[in-house]
Design an enzyme around this catalytic site. Structure first.
Site, PDB file in Angstrom:
ATOM      1  N   ALA A  95       0.808  -1.219   0.000  1.00 43.14           N
ATOM      2  CA  ALA A  95       0.000   0.000   0.000  1.00 43.14           C
ATOM      3  C   ALA A  95       0.838   1.266   0.000  1.00 43.14           C
ATOM      4  CB  ALA A  95      -0.918   0.005   1.221  1.00 43.14           C
ATOM      5  N   ALA A 247       4.219  -5.520   7.441  1.00 43.73           N
ATOM      6  CA  ALA A 247       2.967  -5.531   6.691  1.00 43.73           C
ATOM      7  C   ALA A 247       3.150  -4.805   5.373  1.00 43.73           C
ATOM      8  CB  ALA A 247       1.848  -4.868   7.488  1.00 43.73           C
ATOM      9  N   ASP A 248       2.458  -5.292   4.364  1.00 43.51           N
ATOM     10  CA  ASP A 248       2.430  -4.606   3.077  1.00 43.51           C
ATOM     11  C   ASP A 248       1.149  -3.815   2.870  1.00 43.51           C
ATOM     12  OD1 ASP A 248       4.799  -5.538   1.029  1.00 43.51           O
ATOM     13  OD2 ASP A 248       4.433  -6.989   2.624  1.00 43.51           O
ATOM     14  N   ARG A 249       0.080  -4.239   3.534  1.00 35.64           N
ATOM     15  CA  ARG A 249      -1.165  -3.470   3.483  1.00 35.64           C
ATOM     16  C   ARG A 249      -2.029  -3.875   4.668  1.00 35.64           C
ATOM     17  NH1 ARG A 249      -4.511  -1.597  -1.710  1.00 35.64           N
ATOM     18  NH2 ARG A 249      -2.488  -2.036  -2.644  1.00 35.64           N
ATOM     19  N   ALA A 257      -2.122  -7.879   5.056  1.00 32.88           N
ATOM     20  CA  ALA A 257      -1.415  -8.612   4.004  1.00 32.88           C
ATOM     21  C   ALA A 257       0.079  -8.480   4.259  1.00 32.88           C
ATOM     22  CB  ALA A 257      -1.762  -8.059   2.631  1.00 32.88           C
TER      23      ALA A 257
END
Length: 359
Positions: A95, A247-249, A257
């Site tokens: 994100a 975390a990526d999103r 995610a």
């Protein structure tokens, strides 16, 4: 030599090609957005914060070199928007690049509407804005580390020392410096409150064994590498006090995610009553997605599983499912989500940050 994911000075950008680590330490020139897109797509650089920084800084390099319209404010604004849109097509799940692109577009629009501003002044101010993201990321990571260390030590009788388990790479090589989940590790180590960190190999790209183990040993942090399939046993047998991942999103409801394999770690931690924390900057929150079910999950080529350095690891015709990420439901994030603004319950993090105007 200090390990850095990126090296930047006005008009010049280099990226550490992380696909070559740990065997070779090589920085490669990034002359503009096209090269940055390829580096992101091919995972020469990875980690949501570093991806966002590389994308934005590559645009700054182009602008410093004179790319784009010279005489028209609206055309320059459109040029910036087009470049950001192209960068966003490289990898869909993280994100941070999308959030920074959204902020930058809004800032450029407001600046372009300032009475009397010239195209050259707009260009210069865009470059300065982007350059400010580097130092902000470093500050935010230090804050994440401090808040995470406070939370983990505050939940333990006697206050440590602690043994942690982490996944993938969330440190200097995934950010502008210090790291998110590894920032928590570093903060505990600096306080003398870290016994050891267990680091998963993180198949299939081995970001844990190739990257996290490398930078932790480089900095003198006690680290033990384990196979992904040994994580649950390690939690039970090696006295793990907490699991900390990046975390990526983060969806509006707190679903997260992150690198594939995170979900199963959270399930094991819940069963063993071990606190499970996510460490990420507030820019990782995406309130436009109600839940993790709506997060786009990138699927990588099957050859990443069936080959390693050109050597076959599996029958070449076998069917492969190779998602780069999975989604951990918010109810499994029992410790909470650590941001630069503090620790939040997973289900509350996006809402709380939105109320403060810090998305």
């Amino acid at each position: 030599m200090a390990l850095e994911s990126l090296r930047y000075r006005r008009g010049s950008l280099e990226v550490l090609n992380q696909r070559l680590l740990p065997g070779q330490l090589r920085y490669e020139r990034v002359g503009g957005v096209q090269r940055a897109w390829a580096a992101i797509r091919d995972m020469e650089v990875r980690g949501a914060p570093a991806i966002a920084l590389l994308g934005c800084l590559s645009l700054a390099v182009e602008l410093a070199g004179g790319a784009g319209p010279q005489e028209d404010l609206g055309a320059l604004e459109e040029f910036v928007g087009q470049k950001l849109g192209f960068l966003l097509s490289a990898r869909p799940t993280a994100a941070n690049l999308g959030r920074e692109a959204e902020r930058l577009r809004g800032w450029v629009r407001r600046r372009a509407e300032t009475p009397g501003v010239t195209p050259q002044e707009l260009r210069e101010s865009i470059i300065e804005y982007i350059e400010g993201l580097l130092e902000k990321d470093r500050r935010d990571n230090r804050s994440i580390g401090a808040h995470g260390a406070d939370a983990i030590l505050g939940g333990l009788p006697g206050g440590g020392p602690v043994t942690l388990l982490t996944h993938c790479n969330t440190g200097t090589l995934a950010t502008a410096g210090y790291g998110t989940a590894l920032g928590v590790v570093r903060a505990l180590h600096e306080r003398g409150a870290l016994s050891r960190v267990l680091c998963t190999e993180t198949r299939p790209y081995n970001q844990g064994s190739r990257l996290s183990a490398l930078e932790l040993r480089h900095d003198g942090v006690p680290v033990t590498l384990i196979a992904d399939s040994a994580a649950a046993a390690a939690m039970r047998l090696h006295g793990v006090h907490a699991v900390v991942v990046g975390a990526d999103r983060v969806a509006a409801n707190g679903d997260v995610a992150n690198k594939i394999g995170t979900f199963q770690l959270a399930v094991a931690a819940r069963h063993l009553r071990i606190p499970f924390y996510v460490a990420a900057p507030s820019s990782t929150c995406d309130p436009s997605l109600a839940s993790g079910d709506l997060i786009p999950i990138e699927e990588r080529p099957g050859t990443e599983l069936t080959q390693l350095g050109g050597v076959l690891l599996a029958e070449p015709g076998v069917d492969v499912w190779n998602p780069a990420f999975d989604v951990t439901p918010h109810e499994l994030i029992t410790g909470g989500i650590i941001t630069e603004r503090g620790l939040f319950a997973a289900s509350d993090v996006c809402g709380q940050l939105a109320e403060r105007g810090e998305r």
